[in-house]
Design an enzyme around this catalytic site. Structure first.
Site, PDB file in Angstrom:
ATOM      1  N   ASP A  48       0.844  -1.196   0.000  1.00  0.00           N
ATOM      2  CA  ASP A  48       0.000   0.000   0.000  1.00  0.00           C
ATOM      3  C   ASP A  48       0.880   1.246   0.000  1.00  0.00           C
ATOM      4  O   ASP A  48       1.711   1.437   0.888  1.00  0.00           O
ATOM      5  CB  ASP A  48      -0.882   0.007   1.263  1.00  0.00           C
ATOM      6  N   TYR A  53       3.012   9.981  -0.384  1.00  0.00           N
ATOM      7  CA  TYR A  53       4.099   9.386   0.413  1.00  0.00           C
ATOM      8  C   TYR A  53       5.459   9.665  -0.261  1.00  0.00           C
ATOM      9  O   TYR A  53       6.496   9.492   0.367  1.00  0.00           O
ATOM     10  CB  TYR A  53       3.939   7.871   0.569  1.00  0.00           C
ATOM     11  N   HIS A 113      -7.524   9.762  -1.589  1.00  0.00           N
ATOM     12  CA  HIS A 113      -6.786   9.717  -0.322  1.00  0.00           C
ATOM     13  C   HIS A 113      -7.571  10.366   0.825  1.00  0.00           C
ATOM     14  O   HIS A 113      -7.637   9.836   1.931  1.00  0.00           O
ATOM     15  CB  HIS A 113      -5.428  10.397  -0.505  1.00  0.00           C
TER      16      HIS A 113
END
Ligand code: A2P
Length: 318
Positions: A48, A53, A113
């Site tokens: 994931d 990120y 998200h």
């Protein structure tokens, strides 16, 4: 079947490995390549990540190394990434950029998200990585630049097209409340139910009501921060420590085993290979007594959500 080798069938018929490697906050990016590669060697089949990120390239390199060495085939892996707020109006561009960074032709799952769009007016579009930021209002530099004229429903409708184009096998959401989901369901152009809702879940934040609602809608919960996130007080909780000692495992594995027994997808993260291994190999089928003791922690210590970003005026989680 081993505790770590279970799959769940999604509402679109695809299957998802119940245990995943989470990769958020893996600050040492070179280490991410190795963490992902070693995780796949250990047996993880579900990775994931997310555009924000900023580690998709490294995650992709770890995956590539494992595939090149013949450890797995692409189709054996389940890879998830997420659309960041600055590109909610540009989801096709965003997923193509994510795929390029990952070095993949498709992802298995693409998630919104957060149910909040961010403005991109201060972003120089010449470099795709510039979108991976939290823009602030030009006139109020301490306030996030929220795009109130674009809703998560608008974004979700575009995700339905990305799935049709084959850029992602399945689509879903993250950090959606029950009200957000209900609002999405009532739009006339809403056709494809999200397969998952990825949210914070751990023993101090069990999310019973949201889980019950998602179960009733056949939406699988994915638990992020299942150990209580960075510097977690959960890992030193005395009830959990005593159960872990008795079972001769880490508190982390008690939490993961508890999540697996509750029946959803769970995404523990670690940057350390020995922990990544133990979080996969040292899982147990918790006894009813231990399961209940973990489930009762909320009553004992109070509910605690750890991830609370400020997206005002949008009220997340409501
Ligand atoms: P580290 O990368 O140093 O291992 P989560 O966000 O999934 O709840 O994780 C919280 C933190 O728990 C991670 O940042 C991770 O830090 C740490 N962690 C993961 N596995 C273990 C473990 N087996 N024992 C102790 N800490 C762990």
């Amino acid at each position: 079947m081993a505790v770590n080798d279970k799959y769940i069938t999604l509402n679109d018929g695809k299957i998802i490995p119940q245990l995943a490697l989470g990769t958020w906050n893996n600050v040492d990016f070179e280490n991410t390549i190795n963490s992902v590669y070693e995780a796949i060697k250990i047996g993880y089949r579900h990775i994931d990540t997310a555009a924000i990120y900023k580690n998709e390239e490294e995650v992709g390199k770890g995956i590539k190394k494992a595939i090149d060495e013949g450890i797995v085939k692409r189709e054996d892996l389940f890879v998830t990434t997420k659309l960041w707020g600055t590109q909610q109006r540009l989801s096709q561009q965003a997923i193509k950029q994510s795929l390029e960074r990952l070095g993949l032709d498709y992802v298995d799952l693409y998630l919104i998200h957060w149910p909040v769009a961010l403005k991109s007016r201060t972003i120089d579009p010449s470099d795709p990585k510039n979108y991976l930021c939290i823009p602030m209002k030009p006139d109020e530099p301490s306030v996030r630049d929220i795009d109130i004229n674009w809703t998560f429903v608008d974004t979700y409708l575009t995700l339905q097209h990305l799935q049709k184009e084959g850029l992602t096998k399945s689509i879903g959401v993250s950090n959606f409340s029950i009200n957000n989901l209900k609002e999405l369901f009532k739009h006339p152009l809403f056709k494809v139910k999200p397969v998952v809702n990825q949210v914070e879940v751990h023993p101090l934040f069990p999310q019973d009501e949201l889980i019950e609602f998602c179960n009733s809608e056949n939406i699988v919960i994915e638990a992020y921060s299942p150990l209580g996130s960075t510097d977690s007080p959960i890992l030193t909780n005395e009830t959990l420590v005593s159960i872990a000692k008795k079972l001769n495992i880490d508190v982390a594995q008690v939490c993961i085993s508890w999540g697996l027994k509750r029946g959803y997808v769970i995404l523990p993260k670690s940057s350390k290979v020995d922990r990544i291994r133990r979080n996969f190999e040292d899982l147990v089928e918790l006894s009813e007594e231990d399961f209940k003791a973990v489930s009762n922690l909320k009553q004992q210590y109070g509910e605690k959500r750890f991830v609370i970003p400020d997206f005002s005026p949008f009220k997340v989680f409501e």
